[in-house]
Motif scaffolding. Sequence first.
Motif, mmCIF file in Angstrom:
data_model
loop_
_atom_site.group_PDB
_atom_site.id
_atom_site.type_symbol
_atom_site.label_atom_id
_atom_site.label_comp_id
_atom_site.label_asym_id
_atom_site.label_seq_id
_atom_site.Cartn_x
_atom_site.Cartn_y
_atom_site.Cartn_z
ATOM 1 N N ALA A 155 -0.392 -1.029 6.997
ATOM 2 C CA ALA A 155 0.394 -0.424 5.919
ATOM 3 C C ALA A 155 -0.437 0.699 5.320
ATOM 4 O O ALA A 155 -1.670 0.636 5.313
ATOM 5 C CB ALA A 155 0.753 -1.454 4.856
ATOM 6 N N LEU A 156 0.248 1.711 4.836
ATOM 7 C CA LEU A 156 -0.428 2.881 4.259
ATOM 8 C C LEU A 156 0.155 3.150 2.882
ATOM 9 O O LEU A 156 1.368 3.063 2.678
ATOM 10 C CB LEU A 156 -0.259 4.097 5.171
ATOM 11 N N LEU A 157 -0.706 3.502 1.945
ATOM 12 C CA LEU A 157 -0.241 3.868 0.609
ATOM 13 C C LEU A 157 -1.052 5.048 0.093
ATOM 14 O O LEU A 157 -2.191 5.276 0.521
ATOM 15 C CB LEU A 157 -0.341 2.690 -0.359
ATOM 16 N N THR A 158 -0.455 5.801 -0.821
ATOM 17 C CA THR A 158 -1.186 6.785 -1.630
ATOM 18 C C THR A 158 -1.054 6.330 -3.083
ATOM 19 O O THR A 158 0.037 5.933 -3.514
ATOM 20 C CB THR A 158 -0.617 8.203 -1.454
ATOM 21 N N PRO A 159 -2.131 6.348 -3.879
ATOM 22 C CA PRO A 159 -2.108 5.710 -5.199
ATOM 23 C C PRO A 159 -1.110 6.302 -6.188
ATOM 24 O O PRO A 159 -0.421 5.566 -6.890
ATOM 25 C CB PRO A 159 -3.553 5.891 -5.690
ATOM 26 N N ALA A 216 2.108 0.900 -6.139
ATOM 27 C CA ALA A 216 2.002 1.273 -4.724
ATOM 28 C C ALA A 216 1.313 0.168 -3.931
ATOM 29 O O ALA A 216 1.692 -0.135 -2.793
ATOM 30 C CB ALA A 216 1.226 2.584 -4.588
ATOM 31 N N TYR A 217 0.318 -0.481 -4.560
ATOM 32 C CA TYR A 217 -0.410 -1.549 -3.888
ATOM 33 C C TYR A 217 0.492 -2.758 -3.642
ATOM 34 O O TYR A 217 0.473 -3.365 -2.560
ATOM 35 C CB TYR A 217 -1.613 -1.934 -4.754
ATOM 36 N N ALA A 218 1.294 -3.119 -4.633
ATOM 37 C CA ALA A 218 2.190 -4.273 -4.490
ATOM 38 C C ALA A 218 3.203 -4.043 -3.367
ATOM 39 O O ALA A 218 3.476 -4.939 -2.559
ATOM 40 C CB ALA A 218 2.900 -4.543 -5.813
ATOM 41 N N LEU A 219 3.761 -2.834 -3.313
ATOM 42 C CA LEU A 219 4.727 -2.531 -2.250
ATOM 43 C C LEU A 219 4.059 -2.565 -0.878
ATOM 44 O O LEU A 219 4.627 -3.086 0.095
ATOM 45 C CB LEU A 219 5.354 -1.159 -2.504
ATOM 46 N N VAL A 275 -5.619 3.298 2.435
ATOM 47 C CA VAL A 275 -5.353 3.982 1.162
ATOM 48 C C VAL A 275 -5.714 5.450 1.361
ATOM 49 O O VAL A 275 -6.892 5.813 1.392
ATOM 50 C CB VAL A 275 -6.175 3.362 0.016
ATOM 51 N N ASP A 276 -4.691 6.283 1.535
ATOM 52 C CA ASP A 276 -4.917 7.707 1.765
ATOM 53 C C ASP A 276 -4.913 8.459 0.430
ATOM 54 O O ASP A 276 -4.274 8.036 -0.538
ATOM 55 C CB ASP A 276 -3.821 8.259 2.687
ATOM 56 N N GLN A 277 -5.644 9.571 0.377
ATOM 57 C CA GLN A 277 -5.729 10.421 -0.813
ATOM 58 C C GLN A 277 -6.150 9.611 -2.039
ATOM 59 O O GLN A 277 -5.557 9.698 -3.112
ATOM 60 C CB GLN A 277 -4.392 11.129 -1.060
ATOM 61 N N ALA A 278 -7.206 8.822 -1.867
ATOM 62 C CA ALA A 278 -7.682 7.980 -2.970
ATOM 63 C C ALA A 278 -8.204 8.796 -4.151
ATOM 64 O O ALA A 278 -8.393 8.237 -5.238
ATOM 65 C CB ALA A 278 -8.784 7.038 -2.466
ATOM 66 N N GLU A 279 -8.418 10.095 -3.953
ATOM 67 C CA GLU A 279 -8.822 10.928 -5.094
ATOM 68 C C GLU A 279 -7.759 10.938 -6.187
ATOM 69 O O GLU A 279 -8.046 11.261 -7.349
ATOM 70 C CB GLU A 279 -9.126 12.358 -4.648
ATOM 71 N N GLU A 280 -6.504 10.584 -5.839
ATOM 72 C CA GLU A 280 -5.444 10.526 -6.847
ATOM 73 C C GLU A 280 -5.741 9.489 -7.924
ATOM 74 O O GLU A 280 -5.186 9.554 -9.024
ATOM 75 C CB GLU A 280 -4.102 10.224 -6.185
ATOM 76 N N LEU A 281 -6.595 8.524 -7.627
ATOM 77 C CA LEU A 281 -6.999 7.557 -8.652
ATOM 78 C C LEU A 281 -7.669 8.248 -9.831
ATOM 79 O O LEU A 281 -7.609 7.754 -10.969
ATOM 80 C CB LEU A 281 -7.957 6.524 -8.048
ATOM 81 N N ARG A 282 -8.291 9.397 -9.572
ATOM 82 C CA ARG A 282 -8.955 10.147 -10.646
ATOM 83 C C ARG A 282 -8.182 11.382 -11.063
ATOM 84 O O ARG A 282 -8.312 11.828 -12.201
ATOM 85 C CB ARG A 282 -10.368 10.545 -10.202
ATOM 86 N N VAL A 300 -9.660 -2.872 4.878
ATOM 87 C CA VAL A 300 -9.233 -1.726 4.070
ATOM 88 C C VAL A 300 -9.961 -0.477 4.525
ATOM 89 O O VAL A 300 -11.177 -0.499 4.765
ATOM 90 C CB VAL A 300 -9.509 -1.979 2.568
ATOM 91 N N VAL A 301 -9.201 0.616 4.653
ATOM 92 C CA VAL A 301 -9.779 1.942 4.886
ATOM 93 C C VAL A 301 -9.397 2.811 3.690
ATOM 94 O O VAL A 301 -8.215 3.024 3.421
ATOM 95 C CB VAL A 301 -9.254 2.580 6.193
ATOM 96 N N LEU A 302 -10.398 3.282 2.957
ATOM 97 C CA LEU A 302 -10.192 4.110 1.773
ATOM 98 C C LEU A 302 -10.530 5.554 2.139
ATOM 99 O O LEU A 302 -11.667 5.857 2.498
ATOM 100 C CB LEU A 302 -11.093 3.618 0.639
ATOM 101 N N VAL A 303 -9.548 6.441 2.050
ATOM 102 C CA VAL A 303 -9.721 7.846 2.423
ATOM 103 C C VAL A 303 -9.793 8.669 1.143
ATOM 104 O O VAL A 303 -8.829 8.694 0.357
ATOM 105 C CB VAL A 303 -8.554 8.339 3.304
ATOM 106 N N VAL A 304 -10.909 9.338 0.913
ATOM 107 C CA VAL A 304 -11.103 10.022 -0.361
ATOM 108 C C VAL A 304 -11.750 11.384 -0.139
ATOM 109 O O VAL A 304 -12.589 11.552 0.753
ATOM 110 C CB VAL A 304 -11.964 9.151 -1.315
#
Length: 591
Positions: free
Chosen positions: A211-215, A222-225, A247-254, A291-295
């Motif tokens: 599964a893939l999500l962007t924050p 997004a995580y729950a879905l 988790v793609d574009q994890a920079e969106e967390l900031r 988990v793969v975190l892409v940032v």
Amino acid sequence: MPRRESPLDQGDGPLLRFAGDLRALRERAGTPPYRQLAVRAHCSAASLSVAAGGRRLPSLAVTLAYVQACGGDVREWQHRWQLLAAELAADTAARRRAQDAGRAPYPGAVAFEAADAERFFGREALLDRLVALLSERRLVVLVGPSGVGKSSLVRAGLLARLDGGAAGGPREGPSVGSAVGPSAGSAVGWDRGTGGGARGGRATGGAVPVALLTPGERPMEAYALALARLGQRAGEARRGVDPVLVVDQAEELRTRCRDAAERDRFLDALVASAADPGAGGAAQGPVRCRVVLVVRSDQGAALLAEHPALAAACRDAVLAVGRPAPDELRRAITEPALRSGCTVEGALLAVLISAAAQQPGALPLLSSALLETWRRRSGNALTLAGFQATGGFEGALARTAEALYGGLGAEDREQARAVFLRLSGEAAPGGGEGARKPVGRAEFDDPGVPAVLERMVRARLVVLDRGTVELAHHVLPQAWPRLRDWLAEGREVLGDQRRLTEAARIWNAADRDPELLFRGARLEQLRRGVAAGELTPAGVERAFLAAAVRTAAADRRRSRRQSLAVAGLAAAGGALLTLAGGSRMRRAWRH
């Protein structure tokens, strides 16, 4: 008498207007016969006549020869030709999009998706390293500057390989064996195989649930879905296979999530889901997964610093993504074309590799240029002429930058102008033609500027990499007329800005030594520039100017005190002399 020129066709299209303006230019030059014009232009009379015929776009060389022979402005007409070529290319592309649906070998400016795995080439070695690392570690961080293809790598590379070649059939290369099995920290049976390729063969025991999500602004939603999708797929998969959450574009967390508490909960949940059950940990969520975190690299260090548990979980599991090597670029360009039955002209290949290898964020622009060139292919060949007819890299850059600027409000436009001018400043020593020196991230922290900078990044015009910011394409100052005009108008101001920036850096590095502050005429010139809105000091520069102004004021006060002291001493000395003189006179009178 020379034969009269045939009238233009009826209509008001851009090509007819261009031809009509060429004819008007010739009339202003005295309407010389085409034979005479050909002598001046060093070009055949037939080519010049066709150029003003309005039936098809003449080549740039013929157009400029025509203009120069008629005494026109060559630079202006070159710009007009590039805009017209881009407009005609867009019209042609629009007509062919319906026919090309599903057949194009390149995705354009958007990232590759899992469905694009059959045309994703050039990153096979990097993908193998990611697969190997994920087989050994439960949480992997993929980090790199914008525009280097991180999203494409995980979407068309990793996700396609994990699905076991379920869509479109396998390609030769490393395959997923018993994939991510239950043993936590150890290598778990990834079948390395041989060769390369994004899809990498069929999984020996079935596809790995992914599964893939962007924050976005609400990462926990997004995580729950994503977990719900992952749980459903995990239930359908064979037992003993760890699902994978990307988790793609994890920079969106900031950059998008404004709730620090929700950001912490999200990262806590990721670490818990990837916990190692063999080491006594247990995933607290409904699904245990890798988990793969892409940032983006400008946000990666800050994210890890804010969350020590995340930093501990991914220790020795960070994979950096850099610019592709020339051979990787060659495969990324030629292999998709070959798969669709096309070839790439050698001259075009050389131009594309040379241009892309020198730019820090060139991959989206390269893919976009290739798609438009493919739409203007000659038979089954992608040619340099077709690439130039689209306006090339410069035309695409100018359209992208102008579209971004046009979509900003008045205040944001002023900030964008200041950002572009700052990034177009000092040349990078040894960085090649047009290369600009990266600028420190701290110089863009004024209110509102980070949001504008983020829009520039999304438009692939600017690259953020750790603590620096730079133009994604070194040719932007030459390619974008608006920026070119800004630079021409403010050369003296730009010099002042660079001197201020450099002086502030040296001052800050020397523990803010007051002896390094500007004084006198230099300081006054900068203060006038700031007051007029011509200079936009930021961060350390503002502190430098404020310290210089305070020091200058203190110097003036000290000077006044010294002057008053000197004046007081002089007055006292005069009084003493007067008294002494009076005493001598009185003694003289007595005698």
